[in-house]
Design a protein around this motif. Sequence first.
Motif, mmCIF file in Angstrom:
data_model
loop_
_atom_site.group_PDB
_atom_site.id
_atom_site.type_symbol
_atom_site.label_atom_id
_atom_site.label_comp_id
_atom_site.label_asym_id
_atom_site.label_seq_id
_atom_site.Cartn_x
_atom_site.Cartn_y
_atom_site.Cartn_z
ATOM 1 N N PHE A 303 -6.943 49.765 -20.301
ATOM 2 C CA PHE A 303 -5.772 49.377 -19.476
ATOM 3 C C PHE A 303 -4.544 50.440 -20.091
ATOM 4 O O PHE A 303 -3.825 50.893 -19.105
ATOM 5 C CB PHE A 303 -5.415 48.028 -19.498
ATOM 6 N N ALA A 304 -4.342 50.469 -21.297
ATOM 7 C CA ALA A 304 -3.438 51.332 -21.909
ATOM 8 C C ALA A 304 -3.492 52.629 -21.426
ATOM 9 O O ALA A 304 -2.444 53.153 -21.299
ATOM 10 C CB ALA A 304 -3.401 51.254 -23.361
ATOM 11 N N ALA A 305 -4.846 53.288 -21.150
ATOM 12 C CA ALA A 305 -4.991 54.618 -20.780
ATOM 13 C C ALA A 305 -4.386 54.697 -19.347
ATOM 14 O O ALA A 305 -3.773 55.880 -18.935
ATOM 15 C CB ALA A 305 -6.414 55.164 -21.044
ATOM 16 N N SER A 306 -4.675 53.829 -18.478
ATOM 17 C CA SER A 306 -4.116 53.945 -17.221
ATOM 18 C C SER A 306 -2.584 53.824 -17.090
ATOM 19 O O SER A 306 -1.705 54.481 -16.478
ATOM 20 C CB SER A 306 -4.558 52.627 -16.154
ATOM 21 N N CYS A 307 -1.860 52.999 -18.164
ATOM 22 C CA CYS A 307 -0.362 52.902 -18.210
ATOM 23 C C CYS A 307 0.226 54.198 -18.747
ATOM 24 O O CYS A 307 1.099 54.649 -17.983
ATOM 25 C CB CYS A 307 -0.097 51.802 -19.245
ATOM 26 N N ALA A 311 2.848 56.714 -17.155
ATOM 27 C CA ALA A 311 4.132 57.033 -17.767
ATOM 28 C C ALA A 311 4.294 58.294 -18.205
ATOM 29 O O ALA A 311 5.459 58.985 -18.218
ATOM 30 C CB ALA A 311 4.316 56.036 -19.064
ATOM 31 N N ASP A 312 3.133 59.268 -18.463
ATOM 32 C CA ASP A 312 3.228 60.641 -19.090
ATOM 33 C C ASP A 312 3.107 61.545 -17.991
ATOM 34 O O ASP A 312 3.126 62.850 -18.441
ATOM 35 C CB ASP A 312 2.314 60.613 -20.256
ATOM 36 N N ALA A 354 4.648 51.914 -12.286
ATOM 37 C CA ALA A 354 4.648 52.865 -10.957
ATOM 38 C C ALA A 354 6.050 52.721 -10.390
ATOM 39 O O ALA A 354 6.606 53.599 -9.872
ATOM 40 C CB ALA A 354 3.671 52.234 -9.987
ATOM 41 N N GLN A 355 7.165 51.606 -10.097
ATOM 42 C CA GLN A 355 8.179 51.365 -9.652
ATOM 43 C C GLN A 355 9.100 52.260 -10.248
ATOM 44 O O GLN A 355 9.903 53.062 -9.700
ATOM 45 C CB GLN A 355 8.660 49.862 -9.461
ATOM 46 N N ARG A 356 8.770 52.262 -11.610
ATOM 47 C CA ARG A 356 9.816 53.031 -12.338
ATOM 48 C C ARG A 356 9.719 54.516 -12.195
ATOM 49 O O ARG A 356 10.994 55.401 -12.011
ATOM 50 C CB ARG A 356 9.642 52.676 -13.885
ATOM 51 N N ARG A 357 8.494 55.181 -11.868
ATOM 52 C CA ARG A 357 8.353 56.404 -11.720
ATOM 53 C C ARG A 357 8.766 56.880 -10.334
ATOM 54 O O ARG A 357 9.502 57.959 -10.096
ATOM 55 C CB ARG A 357 7.021 56.847 -11.838
ATOM 56 N N ARG A 358 8.666 55.774 -9.332
ATOM 57 C CA ARG A 358 9.110 56.055 -7.994
ATOM 58 C C ARG A 358 10.568 56.085 -8.154
ATOM 59 O O ARG A 358 11.342 56.908 -7.140
ATOM 60 C CB ARG A 358 8.603 54.999 -6.945
#
Length: 429
Positions: A303-307, A311-312, A354-358
Amino acid sequence: MKRVAITTLGCKVNQFDSAVLMAACQQAGWAIVPFETVADAYIVNTCTVTQSADAQSRHLLRRARRTNPEAMLIATGCYAQVAPDELATLEGVTHVIGTSHRQRVIDVLQECWQGHPKDEPSTHREIAAQQHRVRPYLKIQDGCDLHCTYCIIPRARGHQRSIPVQEVLAHLAAYADAGYEEVVLTGIHIGTYGRDLDPPTSFTGLLEQIVRVAPLRFVRISSLDPHEVTPQMIDLLASSPRFAPHLHIAIQSGSDAVLRRMGRRYRRQTVERVLHDLATAMPHVAIGTDLIVGFPGETEGDFAASCALIADSPLTYAHVFPYSPRSGTPATRLDTALPQGVIAMRAEQLRRLAQRRRRDYYRAQIGRVTEAISERRRDRRTGKMRAMTPHYVPLLIESARMGPGRRPEGYLPVRILDATADEVYATWI
């Protein structure tokens, strides 16, 4: 005049199929009425991607029967293909017609009502079916041969089947002649387009032909898998203004272990390379993705890999789906299911990322001058006109700036004024 009501669940391909069916009914002289009203026939174009989609399909069929118990009740689409006997047991269902025999829907109505559709080319029917769309869909292929372990769609849609290149080009030309500036290429798995044709071609080969001859302002590409986005395709997209600067890459997970259990054909390294190459070649490109959270056996590290991927990477938005077991798929036999509470918490955490990236992508647009196409509808909350940029940024625009009684059509210049996590404000210039 006989009345037909049609409702659709699921993906863009289902929406396209329903639009064509609706146009064929109208050309036969049958009136299309809202699904909530009394009709002589109800058609439910079902989805079966999850068991909740199955349940919703059954609910709509039951609701139609309650509205008019005497009506013809037709279940079609993917659920009808995968589990016809299950749907046939529902009270009032008169016909179950899967995706492999979709044309039978019109035949059944003709047999009952002796209607006779006009002999018009399929392209004309498709254009008539999508008059309400600013960006109509063009289905260039159907079916899928990948058999990911969580997915039922290969059973529902069958093997890969591509529309010949010249037929695709003819459709695009017809849409342009009808006044459309943009068309969305869609299908069940468009990245495999052309492998089944004689002679074989590729999706990139089709795009090369589109660059040469298609007279549209923009052609937009729907979902691709990461390993299908080749360097040749990236070069073509970056060098031609014909393609909308927006791609949707179906990643599903940032963990190699999870991707392996899913039966996906790529690994994280490929994902990172493709995203980097796209962002380098097309600096303002919008890149979206799908992610599944809580797949059987997903660890905290997975899960951390998906996060970290969200993020990156240059991703600008993501659709997050909690894993839902689908009967008939290999994934249901895995004995490492996660508790629903854990899945829900992880999904919420990933959605916030995802909302933060958007939000960051939207805010980066402030002050920018670009183009937008009006969606011909107003936002209910603000009363402003809705529009969309080539980068798939949704805008709210004060349409009064266009002048009294003037309605914007086609792509026009705009200046982006402000943005939040959910809304972007602009003005026509």
